[in-house]
Design a protein around this motif. Structure first.
Motif, mmCIF file in Angstrom:
data_model
loop_
_atom_site.group_PDB
_atom_site.id
_atom_site.type_symbol
_atom_site.label_atom_id
_atom_site.label_comp_id
_atom_site.label_asym_id
_atom_site.label_seq_id
_atom_site.Cartn_x
_atom_site.Cartn_y
_atom_site.Cartn_z
ATOM 1 N N GLY A 151 69.554 16.572 -7.396
ATOM 2 C CA GLY A 151 70.524 17.292 -8.278
ATOM 3 C C GLY A 151 69.480 17.842 -9.639
ATOM 4 N N HIS A 152 68.713 17.020 -9.940
ATOM 5 C CA HIS A 152 67.612 17.549 -11.160
ATOM 6 C C HIS A 152 66.695 18.656 -10.640
ATOM 7 C CE1 HIS A 152 68.479 13.717 -13.009
ATOM 8 N NE2 HIS A 152 68.790 14.595 -14.115
ATOM 9 N N PHE A 153 66.340 18.610 -9.122
ATOM 10 C CA PHE A 153 65.647 19.609 -8.783
ATOM 11 C C PHE A 153 66.436 21.157 -8.832
ATOM 12 C CE2 PHE A 153 64.365 22.449 -5.363
ATOM 13 C CZ PHE A 153 63.149 22.271 -5.193
ATOM 14 N N LEU A 154 67.558 20.957 -8.420
ATOM 15 C CA LEU A 154 68.309 22.294 -8.521
ATOM 16 C C LEU A 154 68.714 22.748 -9.933
ATOM 17 C CD1 LEU A 154 70.118 24.512 -7.370
ATOM 18 C CD2 LEU A 154 71.920 22.959 -7.211
ATOM 19 N N LEU A 155 68.939 21.725 -10.781
ATOM 20 C CA LEU A 155 69.268 21.844 -12.288
ATOM 21 C C LEU A 155 68.172 22.572 -12.737
ATOM 22 C CD1 LEU A 155 71.233 21.693 -14.740
ATOM 23 C CD2 LEU A 155 70.005 19.420 -15.081
ATOM 24 N N THR A 156 66.890 22.069 -12.701
ATOM 25 C CA THR A 156 65.652 22.641 -13.390
ATOM 26 C C THR A 156 65.340 24.101 -12.681
ATOM 27 O OG1 THR A 156 64.938 20.345 -13.339
ATOM 28 C CG2 THR A 156 63.187 22.177 -13.724
ATOM 29 N N ARG A 157 65.335 24.213 -11.525
ATOM 30 C CA ARG A 157 65.201 25.426 -10.964
ATOM 31 C C ARG A 157 66.111 26.358 -11.407
ATOM 32 N NH1 ARG A 157 62.689 26.489 -6.092
ATOM 33 N NH2 ARG A 157 62.788 28.660 -6.987
ATOM 34 N N LEU A 158 67.321 26.148 -11.546
ATOM 35 C CA LEU A 158 68.285 27.269 -12.087
ATOM 36 C C LEU A 158 68.140 27.571 -13.557
ATOM 37 C CD1 LEU A 158 71.467 26.112 -10.119
ATOM 38 C CD2 LEU A 158 70.097 27.851 -9.609
ATOM 39 N N LEU A 159 67.568 26.680 -14.336
ATOM 40 C CA LEU A 159 67.539 26.715 -15.708
ATOM 41 C C LEU A 159 66.072 27.075 -16.193
ATOM 42 C CD1 LEU A 159 69.073 23.549 -17.206
ATOM 43 C CD2 LEU A 159 70.110 25.837 -17.216
ATOM 44 N N LEU A 160 65.174 27.529 -15.152
ATOM 45 C CA LEU A 160 63.870 27.696 -15.572
ATOM 46 C C LEU A 160 63.740 29.162 -16.097
ATOM 47 C CD1 LEU A 160 61.154 26.179 -14.981
ATOM 48 C CD2 LEU A 160 60.895 27.401 -12.807
ATOM 49 N N GLY A 161 64.638 30.160 -15.807
ATOM 50 C CA GLY A 161 64.437 31.319 -16.396
ATOM 51 C C GLY A 161 64.607 31.195 -17.912
ATOM 52 N N LYS A 162 65.675 30.421 -18.261
ATOM 53 C CA LYS A 162 65.827 30.248 -19.759
ATOM 54 C C LYS A 162 64.698 29.573 -20.398
ATOM 55 C CE LYS A 162 70.462 31.300 -20.471
ATOM 56 N NZ LYS A 162 70.867 31.877 -21.667
ATOM 57 N N LEU A 163 64.501 28.599 -19.479
ATOM 58 C CA LEU A 163 62.934 27.926 -20.316
ATOM 59 C C LEU A 163 61.802 28.844 -20.262
ATOM 60 C CD1 LEU A 163 63.604 24.585 -18.082
ATOM 61 C CD2 LEU A 163 63.360 24.715 -20.791
ATOM 62 N N ARG A 164 61.486 29.561 -19.333
ATOM 63 C CA ARG A 164 60.399 30.532 -19.521
ATOM 64 C C ARG A 164 60.588 31.484 -20.550
ATOM 65 N NH1 ARG A 164 61.190 31.248 -13.590
ATOM 66 N NH2 ARG A 164 59.155 30.429 -12.276
ATOM 67 N N ASP A 165 61.836 32.062 -20.693
ATOM 68 C CA ASP A 165 62.049 33.082 -21.756
ATOM 69 C C ASP A 165 61.798 32.431 -23.080
ATOM 70 O OD1 ASP A 165 62.718 34.901 -19.823
ATOM 71 O OD2 ASP A 165 64.761 34.586 -20.176
ATOM 72 N N CYS A 166 62.050 31.083 -23.353
ATOM 73 C CA CYS A 166 61.917 30.613 -24.757
ATOM 74 C C CYS A 166 60.462 29.956 -24.939
ATOM 75 C CB CYS A 166 62.851 29.255 -24.829
ATOM 76 S SG CYS A 166 64.450 29.984 -24.989
ATOM 77 N N GLY A 167 59.564 29.689 -23.821
ATOM 78 C CA GLY A 167 58.239 29.288 -24.133
ATOM 79 C C GLY A 167 57.458 30.281 -24.721
ATOM 80 N N LYS A 168 56.593 29.921 -25.551
ATOM 81 C CA LYS A 168 55.620 30.666 -26.203
ATOM 82 C C LYS A 168 54.335 30.112 -26.733
ATOM 83 C CE LYS A 168 57.778 30.229 -30.599
ATOM 84 N NZ LYS A 168 58.459 30.983 -31.873
ATOM 85 N N CYS A 169 53.279 30.535 -26.763
ATOM 86 C CA CYS A 169 52.135 30.166 -27.323
ATOM 87 C C CYS A 169 52.099 29.201 -28.496
ATOM 88 C CB CYS A 169 50.917 31.166 -27.611
ATOM 89 S SG CYS A 169 49.306 30.415 -27.703
ATOM 90 N N GLY A 170 52.010 27.873 -28.247
ATOM 91 C CA GLY A 170 51.854 27.130 -29.529
ATOM 92 C C GLY A 170 53.161 26.378 -29.563
ATOM 93 N N SER A 171 54.157 26.795 -29.019
ATOM 94 C CA SER A 171 55.376 26.163 -28.925
ATOM 95 C C SER A 171 55.994 26.174 -27.307
ATOM 96 C CB SER A 171 56.372 26.395 -29.848
ATOM 97 O OG SER A 171 57.365 25.963 -29.791
ATOM 98 N N ARG A 172 55.378 25.538 -26.512
ATOM 99 C CA ARG A 172 56.021 25.810 -25.098
ATOM 100 C C ARG A 172 57.448 25.061 -24.917
ATOM 101 N NH1 ARG A 172 51.177 26.093 -21.578
ATOM 102 N NH2 ARG A 172 52.194 24.658 -19.964
ATOM 103 N N SER A 173 57.918 25.395 -23.911
ATOM 104 C CA SER A 173 59.369 24.861 -23.595
ATOM 105 C C SER A 173 58.992 23.549 -22.631
ATOM 106 C CB SER A 173 60.038 25.913 -22.793
ATOM 107 O OG SER A 173 60.539 26.911 -23.239
ATOM 108 N N ARG A 174 59.931 22.711 -22.734
ATOM 109 C CA ARG A 174 59.575 21.435 -22.153
ATOM 110 C C ARG A 174 60.703 21.017 -21.019
ATOM 111 N NH1 ARG A 174 56.257 18.996 -26.535
ATOM 112 N NH2 ARG A 174 55.625 20.868 -27.479
ATOM 113 N N VAL A 175 60.041 20.464 -20.078
ATOM 114 C CA VAL A 175 60.934 19.888 -19.044
ATOM 115 C C VAL A 175 60.202 18.415 -19.070
ATOM 116 C CG1 VAL A 175 61.834 19.655 -16.648
ATOM 117 C CG2 VAL A 175 61.276 21.880 -17.718
#
Length: 325
Positions: A151-175
């Motif tokens: 369940g968490h594997f799928l949830l993370t995979r499906l939300l990864l695009g949002k996390l990538r979009d919000c990550g930036k140098c010095g303030s990375r997105s977190r899982v």
């Protein structure tokens, strides 16, 4: 399989639990330092209605984050929201239905989240079941495997695009994924993930927590290769006084009540390292890894097996119906 091969994992997990409890008796719990404000950030916390998850949500909301609790029990979730808002009048916290035992529910949750156009900076994979009676999820998976891991594997995979979009140098997105020291006596059997040969709830629980570490390490390596500013880590919260232990063997469950105040961590203490990994500035703690009691630790040797990591990744993608790349 022989009786010994089935009973040995049970003995191992209780011996490990005793070792962890003794270590907790003679060590101070990690004290969370003052965390930076999280205004403008959005976080999702699975199982955030009680226990460790509730403490994570409560603290994040107090720092200004918009926190979404994902859980199965709507009444419990709304009660948690009300309690947090009573404590912090300006808290931006809400509950959304999410059943990790249903891939359909996971997809519906993500579809609803995507439809709101919100960013996502932090994902805390916290929800879990432990030693539940033998059974299958809606999709036919063994319950520990399905809820704790797939369940968490799928949830993370499906939300990864949002996390990538919000990550930036010095303030990375977190899982941040809540695992357990139980992974140290676990074994991932790619040819029998559902434990059909010799079922044991203890073996299934340990496998699910070890699988989360494989996923964490493999995902971080993939993200690093593509240059994404997303940090993925796993946390062992210790032995914490929560409802997770309600399926213990009855004499041990009675013993839990007697020794919990002396040996168990409180939910707030169990949440401290989760919060540290989710909120601390990246340069302070570094990205990725396995964390316990406020510091990075080594995992068990099997977690370093790259072929097994890849094999589990490929199998998981097939089981939940997502692309491998």
């Amino acid at each position: 399989m022989s009786f010994l091969s089935c009973i040995l994992p049970i003995l191992k997990i209780y011996l490990l639990g005793l070792k962890v409890l003794l270590a907790q008796l003679f060590s101070r719990p990690f004290k969370l330092p003052v965390m930076p404000r999280q205004d403008g950030k959005v976080a999702i916390v699975t199982g955030g209605s009680r226990g460790i998850g509730y403490e994570v949500v409560r603290h994040m909301a107090s720092l200004g984050a918009h926190v979404i609790i994902g859980g199965t029990d709507e009444r419990e979730g709304l009660t948690a929201v009300r309690r947090i808002r009573e404590e912090h009048k300006e808290a931006n916290v809400e509950f959304q239905k999410l059943d990790l035992a249903s891939l359909r529910s996971v997809r519906q949750f993500v579809q609803g989240f995507d439809g709101r156009g919100l960013p996502l900076h932090i994902l805390v994979n916290n929800a879990a079941v432990m030693l539940v009676p033998q059974g299958r999820t809606e999709d036919g998976f063994e319950r520990h495997l399905g809820v704790n891991y797939l369940g968490h594997f799928l949830l993370t995979r499906l939300l990864l695009g949002k996390l990538r979009d919000c990550g930036k140098c010095g303030s990375r997105s977190r899982v941040v994924t809540v695992s357990s020291s139980a992974h140290r006596v676990g074994e991932v059997r790619l040819d029998d993930l559902n434990g059909g040969r010799c079922y044991s709830a203890h073996t299934a629980y340990c496998q699910s927590k070890l699988a989360l570490l494989f996923f964490t390490a493999h995902l971080q390596r993939r993200l690093d290769r593509e240059g994404s500013a997303v940090s993925v880590c796993a946390v062992d919260p210790g032995v914490v006084d929560t409802a997770l232990y309600r399926h213990l063997w009855p004499p041990l469950r009675l013993a839990q009540g007697a020794v919990a105040q002396l040996l168990f961590r409180t939910p707030a203490e169990g949440a401290a390292t989760v919060l540290y990994c989710a909120l601390e500035e990246e340069e302070e703690r570094g990205g990725g890894g396995y964390w316990a009691n406020g510091r990075r630790e080594m995992t068990s040797p099997p977690t370093l097996d790259l072929r097994l990591q890849q094999g589990l990744w490929d199998a998981s993608c097939r089981l939940v119906g997502v692309a491998q790349d």
